[in-house]
Design an enzyme around this catalytic site. Structure first.
Site, mmCIF file in Angstrom:
data_model
loop_
_atom_site.group_PDB
_atom_site.id
_atom_site.type_symbol
_atom_site.label_atom_id
_atom_site.label_comp_id
_atom_site.label_asym_id
_atom_site.label_seq_id
_atom_site.Cartn_x
_atom_site.Cartn_y
_atom_site.Cartn_z
ATOM 1 N N GLY A 35 0.736 -1.211 0.210
ATOM 2 C CA GLY A 35 -0.183 -0.140 -0.054
ATOM 3 C C GLY A 35 0.753 1.172 0.031
ATOM 4 O O GLY A 35 1.922 1.166 -0.381
ATOM 5 N N ALA A 36 0.145 2.296 0.246
ATOM 6 C CA ALA A 36 0.861 3.729 0.185
ATOM 7 C C ALA A 36 1.431 3.783 -1.078
ATOM 8 O O ALA A 36 2.419 4.169 -1.340
ATOM 9 C CB ALA A 36 2.001 3.979 1.406
ATOM 10 N N HIS A 38 2.483 4.794 -4.931
ATOM 11 C CA HIS A 38 2.754 5.854 -5.794
ATOM 12 C C HIS A 38 2.963 5.209 -7.185
ATOM 13 O O HIS A 38 2.426 4.031 -7.584
ATOM 14 C CB HIS A 38 4.273 6.205 -5.097
ATOM 15 C CG HIS A 38 5.456 5.196 -5.124
ATOM 16 N ND1 HIS A 38 5.540 4.435 -6.250
ATOM 17 C CD2 HIS A 38 5.744 4.506 -4.094
ATOM 18 C CE1 HIS A 38 6.678 3.600 -5.800
ATOM 19 N NE2 HIS A 38 6.462 3.497 -4.474
ATOM 20 N N HIS A 41 4.299 1.961 -8.147
ATOM 21 C CA HIS A 41 3.186 0.756 -7.958
ATOM 22 C C HIS A 41 2.372 0.834 -9.288
ATOM 23 O O HIS A 41 2.165 -0.149 -9.938
ATOM 24 C CB HIS A 41 2.639 0.937 -6.736
ATOM 25 C CG HIS A 41 3.408 0.743 -5.680
ATOM 26 N ND1 HIS A 41 3.535 1.794 -4.651
ATOM 27 C CD2 HIS A 41 3.779 -0.356 -5.098
ATOM 28 C CE1 HIS A 41 4.347 1.540 -3.627
ATOM 29 N NE2 HIS A 41 4.475 0.238 -3.744
ATOM 30 N N GLN A 65 8.189 -9.174 7.664
ATOM 31 C CA GLN A 65 9.390 -8.610 7.148
ATOM 32 C C GLN A 65 9.968 -7.525 7.587
ATOM 33 O O GLN A 65 10.942 -6.984 6.959
ATOM 34 C CB GLN A 65 9.097 -8.445 5.486
ATOM 35 C CG GLN A 65 8.142 -7.369 4.964
ATOM 36 C CD GLN A 65 7.790 -7.306 3.595
ATOM 37 O OE1 GLN A 65 6.966 -8.176 3.307
ATOM 38 N NE2 GLN A 65 8.434 -6.424 2.982
ATOM 39 N N ASP A 154 13.293 -3.039 -5.644
ATOM 40 C CA ASP A 154 13.630 -3.923 -4.515
ATOM 41 C C ASP A 154 14.310 -5.170 -5.510
ATOM 42 O O ASP A 154 13.579 -6.085 -5.571
ATOM 43 C CB ASP A 154 12.314 -4.322 -3.750
ATOM 44 C CG ASP A 154 11.943 -3.120 -2.987
ATOM 45 O OD1 ASP A 154 12.798 -2.707 -2.096
ATOM 46 O OD2 ASP A 154 10.853 -2.937 -3.207
ATOM 47 N N SER A 189 9.589 5.630 -3.599
ATOM 48 C CA SER A 189 9.462 4.686 -2.374
ATOM 49 C C SER A 189 8.379 5.214 -1.304
ATOM 50 O O SER A 189 8.276 6.384 -1.276
ATOM 51 C CB SER A 189 10.710 4.728 -1.746
ATOM 52 O OG SER A 189 10.702 4.075 -0.261
ATOM 53 N N SER A 190 7.435 4.288 -0.827
ATOM 54 C CA SER A 190 6.577 4.661 0.148
ATOM 55 C C SER A 190 7.425 5.330 1.308
ATOM 56 O O SER A 190 6.816 5.929 1.958
ATOM 57 C CB SER A 190 5.730 3.608 0.642
ATOM 58 O OG SER A 190 5.188 3.017 -0.554
ATOM 59 N N ARG A 191 8.743 5.027 1.526
ATOM 60 C CA ARG A 191 9.412 5.430 2.717
ATOM 61 C C ARG A 191 9.722 6.841 2.497
ATOM 62 O O ARG A 191 10.270 7.714 3.515
ATOM 63 C CB ARG A 191 10.428 4.726 2.876
ATOM 64 C CG ARG A 191 10.013 3.225 3.726
ATOM 65 C CD ARG A 191 11.177 2.387 4.167
ATOM 66 N NE ARG A 191 10.665 1.317 5.166
ATOM 67 C CZ ARG A 191 10.646 0.182 4.612
ATOM 68 N NH1 ARG A 191 10.828 -0.114 3.452
ATOM 69 N NH2 ARG A 191 10.116 -0.924 5.423
#
Ligand code: PAF
Length: 285
Positions: A35-36, A38, A41, A65, A154, A189-191
Protein backbone atom coordinates in the site's frame (compact mmCIF):
# COMPACT_ATOMS: atom_id res chain seq x y z
CA UNK A 1 -11.16 6.78 -15.09
CA UNK A 2 -12.61 3.45 -14.04
CA UNK A 3 -14.63 2.59 -10.95
CA UNK A 4 -12.86 2.17 -7.64
CA UNK A 5 -11.94 -1.49 -7.39
CA UNK A 6 -13.79 -3.68 -4.88
CA UNK A 7 -11.85 -4.82 -1.81
CA UNK A 8 -11.93 -8.41 -0.57
CA UNK A 9 -10.40 -9.55 2.71
CA UNK A 10 -10.55 -13.34 2.49
CA UNK A 11 -9.08 -16.11 0.33
CA UNK A 12 -12.53 -17.49 -0.60
CA UNK A 13 -13.79 -14.36 -2.44
CA UNK A 14 -10.32 -13.86 -3.95
CA UNK A 15 -10.31 -17.38 -5.38
CA UNK A 16 -13.94 -17.06 -6.54
CA UNK A 17 -13.07 -13.94 -8.58
CA UNK A 18 -9.97 -15.61 -9.98
CA UNK A 19 -11.95 -18.76 -10.94
CA UNK A 20 -14.67 -16.76 -12.69
CA UNK A 21 -12.10 -14.78 -14.70
CA UNK A 22 -10.15 -17.89 -15.67
CA UNK A 23 -13.36 -19.65 -16.72
CA UNK A 24 -14.17 -16.64 -18.88
CA UNK A 25 -10.82 -17.16 -20.60
CA UNK A 26 -8.90 -14.27 -18.99
CA UNK A 27 -5.41 -14.54 -17.60
CA UNK A 28 -4.95 -13.09 -14.14
CA UNK A 29 -2.15 -10.83 -12.90
CA UNK A 30 -1.13 -10.08 -9.33
CA UNK A 31 0.78 -7.03 -8.09
CA UNK A 32 1.73 -7.57 -4.43
CA UNK A 33 2.18 -4.31 -2.49
CA UNK A 34 2.20 -2.94 1.03
CA UNK A 35 0.00 0.00 0.00
CA UNK A 36 0.87 3.73 0.27
CA UNK A 37 0.93 3.50 -3.48
CA UNK A 38 2.90 5.82 -5.77
CA UNK A 39 3.42 6.07 -9.51
CA UNK A 40 5.94 3.22 -9.40
CA UNK A 41 3.29 0.83 -8.06
CA UNK A 42 0.77 2.05 -10.63
CA UNK A 43 3.27 1.32 -13.40
CA UNK A 44 3.50 -2.27 -12.11
CA UNK A 45 -0.28 -2.56 -12.46
CA UNK A 46 0.00 -1.27 -16.03
CA UNK A 47 2.75 -3.77 -16.69
CA UNK A 48 0.61 -6.62 -15.34
CA UNK A 49 -2.15 -5.47 -17.71
CA UNK A 50 0.17 -6.03 -20.67
CA UNK A 51 0.18 -9.74 -19.89
CA UNK A 52 -3.25 -10.34 -18.40
CA UNK A 53 -6.88 -9.33 -18.85
CA UNK A 54 -7.53 -9.05 -15.11
CA UNK A 55 -5.31 -7.54 -12.43
CA UNK A 56 -5.45 -8.05 -8.68
CA UNK A 57 -3.46 -5.76 -6.38
CA UNK A 58 -2.75 -7.07 -2.91
CA UNK A 59 -2.24 -4.57 -0.11
CA UNK A 60 -0.80 -6.05 3.05
CA UNK A 61 1.76 -4.52 5.41
CA UNK A 62 3.50 -7.77 6.23
CA UNK A 63 4.67 -7.79 9.86
CA UNK A 64 7.03 -10.73 9.23
CA UNK A 65 9.35 -8.70 7.00
CA UNK A 66 9.98 -5.93 9.54
CA UNK A 67 12.70 -6.22 12.18
CA UNK A 68 11.93 -5.39 15.83
CA UNK A 69 13.54 -1.94 15.49
CA UNK A 70 12.07 -1.18 12.06
CA UNK A 71 9.13 0.95 10.95
CA UNK A 72 6.16 -1.48 11.02
CA UNK A 73 4.01 0.78 13.22
CA UNK A 74 4.94 3.95 11.30
CA UNK A 75 4.60 2.43 7.83
CA UNK A 76 2.10 4.61 5.88
CA UNK A 77 -1.39 3.14 5.41
CA UNK A 78 -4.07 4.70 3.18
CA UNK A 79 -6.48 2.14 1.73
CA UNK A 80 -9.01 4.71 0.48
CA UNK A 81 -6.28 6.77 -1.22
CA UNK A 82 -4.83 3.60 -2.72
CA UNK A 83 -8.25 2.62 -4.07
CA UNK A 84 -8.65 5.96 -5.82
CA UNK A 85 -5.20 5.69 -7.37
CA UNK A 86 -5.79 2.11 -8.50
CA UNK A 87 -9.03 3.19 -10.21
CA UNK A 88 -6.97 5.39 -12.54
CA UNK A 89 -5.03 2.42 -13.90
CA UNK A 90 -7.88 -0.08 -14.05
CA UNK A 91 -7.55 -2.59 -11.24
CA UNK A 92 -10.12 -5.39 -11.06
CA UNK A 93 -9.77 -6.32 -7.41
CA UNK A 94 -7.92 -5.31 -4.26
CA UNK A 95 -7.01 -8.12 -1.91
CA UNK A 96 -6.37 -6.66 1.56
CA UNK A 97 -6.19 -9.46 4.11
CA UNK A 98 -5.98 -8.85 7.85
CA UNK A 99 -2.79 -9.89 9.62
CA UNK A 100 -4.77 -12.33 11.80
CA UNK A 101 -6.10 -14.07 8.68
CA UNK A 102 -2.65 -14.30 7.08
CA UNK A 103 -0.98 -15.50 10.25
CA UNK A 104 -3.58 -17.11 12.50
CA UNK A 105 -2.53 -18.45 15.91
CA UNK A 106 -0.42 -21.56 15.37
CA UNK A 107 1.11 -20.37 12.11
CA UNK A 108 4.60 -21.95 11.95
CA UNK A 109 5.83 -22.18 8.37
CA UNK A 110 8.76 -20.14 7.08
CA UNK A 111 9.98 -19.97 3.51
CA UNK A 112 13.67 -19.26 3.30
CA UNK A 113 15.67 -18.75 0.13
CA UNK A 114 19.41 -19.43 0.49
CA UNK A 115 22.31 -17.48 -0.99
CA UNK A 116 20.28 -14.83 -2.84
CA UNK A 117 18.87 -13.68 0.49
CA UNK A 118 22.34 -13.10 1.97
CA UNK A 119 24.51 -10.04 1.32
CA UNK A 120 23.11 -6.58 0.56
CA UNK A 121 19.84 -6.09 2.48
CA UNK A 122 19.99 -9.69 3.72
CA UNK A 123 22.95 -8.82 5.94
CA UNK A 124 21.39 -5.67 7.36
CA UNK A 125 17.81 -6.81 7.85
CA UNK A 126 17.94 -10.24 9.54
CA UNK A 127 14.81 -12.26 8.75
CA UNK A 128 13.58 -9.73 6.19
CA UNK A 129 13.74 -11.94 3.11
CA UNK A 130 12.34 -14.91 5.00
CA UNK A 131 9.36 -12.69 5.83
CA UNK A 132 9.08 -11.56 2.22
CA UNK A 133 9.42 -15.10 0.82
CA UNK A 134 6.85 -16.46 3.26
CA UNK A 135 4.22 -13.83 2.48
CA UNK A 136 4.86 -13.88 -1.28
CA UNK A 137 4.56 -17.68 -1.37
CA UNK A 138 1.24 -17.33 0.46
CA UNK A 139 -0.02 -14.54 -1.81
CA UNK A 140 0.88 -16.50 -4.95
CA UNK A 141 -0.83 -19.63 -3.67
CA UNK A 142 -3.87 -17.66 -2.50
CA UNK A 143 -4.38 -15.70 -5.72
CA UNK A 144 -3.00 -18.31 -8.18
CA UNK A 145 -2.10 -15.65 -10.77
CA UNK A 146 -0.67 -16.38 -14.21
CA UNK A 147 1.76 -13.46 -13.88
CA UNK A 148 3.02 -11.56 -10.83
CA UNK A 149 4.87 -8.25 -11.11
CA UNK A 150 7.44 -6.86 -8.66
CA UNK A 151 9.44 -3.62 -8.84
CA UNK A 152 13.14 -3.60 -9.69
CA UNK A 153 13.70 -1.00 -6.97
CA UNK A 154 13.75 -3.97 -4.60
CA UNK A 155 16.02 -5.89 -6.94
CA UNK A 156 17.29 -8.43 -4.42
CA UNK A 157 13.69 -9.15 -3.44
CA UNK A 158 12.84 -9.71 -7.11
CA UNK A 159 15.68 -12.24 -7.48
CA UNK A 160 14.66 -13.99 -4.24
CA UNK A 161 11.09 -14.27 -5.55
CA UNK A 162 12.19 -15.58 -8.95
CA UNK A 163 14.18 -18.30 -7.15
CA UNK A 164 11.30 -19.12 -4.82
CA UNK A 165 8.84 -19.52 -7.71
CA UNK A 166 11.29 -21.71 -9.61
CA UNK A 167 12.25 -23.87 -6.64
CA UNK A 168 8.68 -24.47 -5.50
CA UNK A 169 7.35 -25.08 -9.05
CA UNK A 170 4.82 -22.31 -8.61
CA UNK A 171 2.95 -22.05 -11.93
CA UNK A 172 3.41 -18.30 -12.24
CA UNK A 173 5.54 -16.06 -14.43
CA UNK A 174 7.47 -13.50 -12.37
CA UNK A 175 7.99 -10.16 -14.10
CA UNK A 176 10.07 -7.16 -12.99
CA UNK A 177 8.97 -3.56 -13.49
CA UNK A 178 11.38 -0.63 -13.94
CA UNK A 179 12.03 1.77 -11.05
CA UNK A 180 10.14 5.06 -11.23
CA UNK A 181 12.00 8.20 -10.25
CA UNK A 182 11.19 11.72 -9.19
CA UNK A 183 12.38 14.46 -11.56
CA UNK A 184 15.67 14.76 -9.61
CA UNK A 185 16.34 11.01 -9.82
CA UNK A 186 15.22 9.87 -6.37
CA UNK A 187 13.67 6.40 -6.66
CA UNK A 188 9.99 6.46 -5.72
CA UNK A 189 9.37 4.71 -2.42
CA UNK A 190 6.59 4.77 0.15
CA UNK A 191 9.35 5.55 2.68
CA UNK A 192 10.21 8.86 0.96
CA UNK A 193 7.25 10.23 2.92
CA UNK A 194 9.44 10.05 6.06
CA UNK A 195 12.02 12.52 4.69
CA UNK A 196 12.30 16.06 6.06
CA UNK A 197 12.82 18.85 3.48
CA UNK A 198 16.64 18.92 3.85
CA UNK A 199 16.80 15.10 3.75
CA UNK A 200 14.63 15.06 0.64
CA UNK A 201 16.96 17.61 -0.97
CA UNK A 202 20.01 15.44 -0.20
CA UNK A 203 18.46 12.09 -1.16
CA UNK A 204 19.05 12.16 -4.96
CA UNK A 205 22.82 11.80 -4.36
CA UNK A 206 22.24 8.04 -4.13
CA UNK A 207 21.00 7.80 -7.71
CA UNK A 208 23.69 10.17 -8.97
CA UNK A 209 26.46 8.12 -7.36
CA UNK A 210 25.26 4.70 -8.50
CA UNK A 211 24.60 5.99 -12.03
CA UNK A 212 28.13 7.36 -12.26
CA UNK A 213 29.64 4.15 -10.91
CA UNK A 214 27.56 2.11 -13.36
CA UNK A 215 28.71 4.29 -16.27
CA UNK A 216 32.33 3.94 -15.16
CA UNK A 217 31.95 0.16 -14.73
CA UNK A 218 30.63 -0.23 -18.26
CA UNK A 219 34.21 0.12 -19.51
CA UNK A 220 35.09 -3.16 -17.77
CA UNK A 221 37.69 -1.68 -15.40
CA UNK A 222 37.83 -2.16 -11.61
CA UNK A 223 35.34 -0.10 -9.60
CA UNK A 224 36.85 -0.20 -6.11
CA UNK A 225 38.08 3.36 -6.26
CA UNK A 226 34.81 4.66 -7.67
CA UNK A 227 32.94 2.87 -4.88
CA UNK A 228 35.18 4.41 -2.20
CA UNK A 229 34.70 7.89 -3.67
CA UNK A 230 30.97 7.27 -3.93
CA UNK A 231 30.80 6.44 -0.22
CA UNK A 232 32.55 9.71 0.59
CA UNK A 233 30.12 11.70 -1.54
CA UNK A 234 27.08 10.06 0.02
CA UNK A 235 28.41 10.78 3.50
CA UNK A 236 29.25 14.39 2.54
CA UNK A 237 25.66 14.90 1.34
CA UNK A 238 24.39 14.26 4.87
CA UNK A 239 23.80 10.51 5.00
CA UNK A 240 24.72 8.60 8.14
CA UNK A 241 25.41 4.88 8.00
CA UNK A 242 25.92 3.44 4.52
CA UNK A 243 24.82 -0.19 4.73
CA UNK A 244 26.36 -0.98 1.35
CA UNK A 245 27.49 0.47 -1.96
CA UNK A 246 28.48 -2.43 -4.20
CA UNK A 247 28.51 -3.81 -7.69
CA UNK A 248 27.08 -7.30 -8.05
CA UNK A 249 26.17 -9.85 -10.71
CA UNK A 250 22.66 -8.99 -11.90
CA UNK A 251 21.52 -12.61 -11.73
CA UNK A 252 23.39 -14.38 -8.93
CA UNK A 253 23.99 -11.18 -6.89
CA UNK A 254 27.57 -12.30 -6.24
CA UNK A 255 30.04 -9.42 -5.72
CA UNK A 256 31.92 -8.29 -8.84
CA UNK A 257 35.05 -6.17 -9.06
CA UNK A 258 34.64 -5.73 -12.79
CA UNK A 259 31.47 -5.79 -14.87
CA UNK A 260 32.44 -8.99 -16.64
CA UNK A 261 28.80 -10.15 -16.69
CA UNK A 262 25.46 -8.30 -16.58
CA UNK A 263 25.90 -6.30 -13.39
CA UNK A 264 24.11 -3.79 -11.19
CA UNK A 265 25.23 -1.22 -8.66
CA UNK A 266 23.38 -1.33 -5.34
CA UNK A 267 23.15 1.13 -2.47
CA UNK A 268 21.45 1.31 0.92
CA UNK A 269 22.05 4.21 3.28
CA UNK A 270 20.43 5.95 6.23
CA UNK A 271 19.49 9.61 6.33
CA UNK A 272 17.93 10.87 9.54
CA UNK A 273 15.56 8.08 10.57
CA UNK A 274 14.99 6.79 7.06
CA UNK A 275 16.76 3.99 5.23
CA UNK A 276 16.79 4.37 1.44
CA UNK A 277 17.81 1.81 -1.17
CA UNK A 278 18.36 2.03 -4.91
CA UNK A 279 20.07 0.15 -7.75
CA UNK A 280 20.81 0.58 -11.45
CA UNK A 281 22.04 -1.69 -14.23
CA UNK A 282 25.57 -1.34 -15.54
CA UNK A 283 25.01 -0.41 -19.20
CA UNK A 284 26.04 -3.13 -21.66
CA UNK A 285 29.29 -2.31 -23.46
O1 PAF B 1 7.79 -4.94 -2.13
C1 PAF B 1 6.87 -4.97 -1.27
O2 PAF B 1 6.05 -4.06 -1.16
C2 PAF B 1 6.78 -6.15 -0.33
O3 PAF B 1 8.04 -6.59 0.05
C3 PAF B 1 5.93 -7.31 -0.90
C4 PAF B 1 6.55 -7.91 -2.14
C5 PAF B 1 4.54 -6.81 -1.19
C6 PAF B 1 5.85 -8.43 0.14
O4 PAF B 1 5.27 -7.99 1.31
Amino acid sequence: LTAEPPVVRGVAPLRAAREAWRQGGAKVGLVPTMGALHQGHLSLVERARKFTGRVIVSIFVNPKQFGPREDLAAYPRDLEGDRRKLATVGTDLIYAPDAEAMYPPGFETKVSVGALATGLCGDHRPGHFEGVATVVAKLLIQALPDVAVFGEKDYQQLQVIRRLALDLDLPVRIEGGATWREADGLAMSSRNAYLTAPERAAAPILYRVISEIAAAAAGGGPVNEALAKGRERIAAAGFGKIDYLEMRDAETLKPLERASRPARVFVAAHIGRTRLIDNVPVPAR
